[in-house]
Design an enzyme around this catalytic site. Structure first.
Site, short mmCIF file in Angstrom:
data_model
loop_
_atom_site.label_atom_id
_atom_site.label_comp_id
_atom_site.label_asym_id
_atom_site.label_seq_id
_atom_site.Cartn_x
_atom_site.Cartn_y
_atom_site.Cartn_z
N SER A 1 -70.65 -63.23 84.89
CA SER A 1 -70.11 -62.47 86.03
C SER A 1 -71.08 -61.38 86.44
O SER A 1 -71.86 -60.90 85.62
CB SER A 1 -68.78 -61.81 85.61
N ASN B 1 -69.52 -58.87 88.16
CA ASN B 1 -68.50 -57.88 88.49
C ASN B 1 -68.47 -56.81 87.39
O ASN B 1 -68.06 -57.08 86.26
CB ASN B 1 -67.14 -58.61 88.61
N ASP C 1 -62.20 -66.21 85.24
CA ASP C 1 -61.87 -66.40 86.65
C ASP C 1 -60.47 -65.84 86.83
O ASP C 1 -59.55 -66.17 86.06
CB ASP C 1 -61.96 -67.85 87.10
N SER C 2 -60.33 -64.96 87.79
CA SER C 2 -59.06 -64.23 87.89
C SER C 2 -58.74 -63.94 89.34
O SER C 2 -59.57 -64.14 90.22
CB SER C 2 -59.16 -62.93 87.09
N PHE D 1 -61.02 -51.57 89.64
CA PHE D 1 -61.73 -52.29 90.71
C PHE D 1 -60.73 -53.17 91.44
O PHE D 1 -59.54 -53.24 91.10
CB PHE D 1 -62.89 -53.12 90.13
N GLY D 2 -61.23 -53.89 92.45
CA GLY D 2 -60.41 -54.87 93.15
C GLY D 2 -59.11 -54.28 93.69
O GLY D 2 -59.10 -53.24 94.35
N TYR D 3 -58.00 -54.96 93.39
CA TYR D 3 -56.70 -54.58 93.94
C TYR D 3 -55.98 -53.53 93.09
O TYR D 3 -54.80 -53.24 93.32
CB TYR D 3 -55.81 -55.83 94.07
N HIS E 1 -53.70 -58.85 82.47
CA HIS E 1 -53.95 -60.30 82.40
C HIS E 1 -55.20 -60.59 81.56
O HIS E 1 -55.20 -61.43 80.69
CB HIS E 1 -54.09 -60.84 83.82
N ARG E 2 -56.28 -59.83 81.82
CA ARG E 2 -57.55 -60.06 81.11
C ARG E 2 -57.41 -59.65 79.64
O ARG E 2 -57.93 -60.33 78.75
CB ARG E 2 -58.66 -59.25 81.81
P1 IMP Z 1 -63.59 -63.92 90.52
O1 IMP Z 1 -64.80 -63.08 90.22
O2 IMP Z 1 -63.85 -65.08 91.39
O3 IMP Z 1 -62.85 -64.27 89.25
O4 IMP Z 1 -62.61 -62.99 91.38
C1 IMP Z 1 -61.89 -61.97 90.79
C2 IMP Z 1 -61.25 -61.11 91.88
O5 IMP Z 1 -59.85 -61.02 91.63
C3 IMP Z 1 -61.77 -59.68 91.85
O6 IMP Z 1 -62.91 -59.51 92.67
C4 IMP Z 1 -60.56 -58.91 92.35
O7 IMP Z 1 -60.50 -58.99 93.75
C5 IMP Z 1 -59.40 -59.70 91.76
N1 IMP Z 1 -59.08 -59.20 90.39
C6 IMP Z 1 -59.17 -59.90 89.25
N2 IMP Z 1 -58.84 -59.13 88.19
C7 IMP Z 1 -58.54 -57.91 88.71
C8 IMP Z 1 -58.17 -56.69 88.10
O8 IMP Z 1 -58.07 -56.53 86.87
N3 IMP Z 1 -57.93 -55.67 88.95
C9 IMP Z 1 -58.05 -55.78 90.31
N4 IMP Z 1 -58.44 -56.90 90.91
C10 IMP Z 1 -58.68 -57.97 90.12
#
Ligand code: IMP
Length: 207
Positions: free
Chosen positions: A12, A14, A73-74, A162-164, A190-191
């Site tokens: 990743s 991220n 993948d999340s 991060f993210g949402y 979840h992770r």
């Molecule tokens: P991936 O890198 O294709 O698995 O996409 C993961 C995306 O899901 C992230 O960029 C976020 O938008 C969202 N996401 C997954 N896990 C989290 C989290 O723990 N917090 C907030 N957003 C999450």
């Protein structure tokens, strides 16, 4: 606990994910290495399921580095949006233009708020699937998943994560994930759940 590896590549780019995975694995003596150290090119994620994308990413990173690789993948799933953003959570709002003043995460969050503006059912969950390949041809990857139920607020709260995270309310604490310390997010998320299950499997296969 016994672990068969001292080093793992995280498939990743991220930073939020890498930080959370390192927070759990580093204290166990597992060195968590970002794939950027090997200039691993981005892996296509064309699939409609989390598990297929996770497997593709783990295999890609292991092939490029020759090391054991762990992929997450999340995404966020909203039942009232038929499961969206789902597997496209990271790019829900489409590609970010070069001149944008907003980050990809901010644009995704804005789109989510606007898509849910007239929706009263605010339930949502985060889902993560982890795939660990011991080597690029590993025929028996370790697979674990986790799910975190919550709800989507109508405004942002908090600045961590991060993210949402700033929109996702953890009902147990009454806080958004962006207001939770990493320690607590790791226990509940979840992770975090998927990592705990993966470690149980590693423990079993090591003995
Ligand atoms: P991936 O890198 O294709 O698995 O996409 C993961 C995306 O899901 C992230 O960029 C976020 O938008 C969202 N996401 C997954 N896990 C989290 C989290 O723990 N917090 C907030 N957003 C999450």
């Amino acid at each position: 606990m016994a672990t068969p590896f001292s080093r793992l590549v995280i498939a990743s780019g991220n930073h939020g994910k890498i930080r959370e995975i390192a927070h759990v694995l580093s204290p166990l003596g597992i060195e968590v290495l970002p794939q950027s150290q090997w200039q691993v090119p981005e892996c296509p994620e064309p699939y409609g399921t989390f598990i297929e994308n996770a497997l593709a990413k783990a295999r890609h990173a292991s092939q490029h580095t020759g090391l054991p690789a762990l992929a997450d993948d999340s995404g966020l799933c909203v039942p009232a949006l038929n499961g969206a953003p789902g597997v496209i959570s990271a790019r829900y709002a489409g590609p970010t233009p070069a001149n944008s003043l907003l980050t990809q995460d901010e644009r995704n969050n804005d789109k989510l708020l606007s898509d849910m503006a007239r929706i009263s059912d605010r339930r949502a969950y985060f889902y993560s699937v982890l795939v660990l390949l011991r080597h690029p041809q590993d025929p028996q990857p370790l697979i674990a998943d986790g799910l975190w139920q919550g709800e989507i607020l109508r405004e942002f709260r908090g600045s961590d994560g991060f993210g949402y995270d700033p929109l996702f309310l953890d009902q147990q604490s009454g806080k958004t994930v962006a207001e939770l310390p990493l320690e607590i997010k790791s226990q509940r998320s979840h992770r975090g759940q998927a990592l705990a299950r993966l470690l149980q499997q590693l423990d079993r296969t090591a003995n």
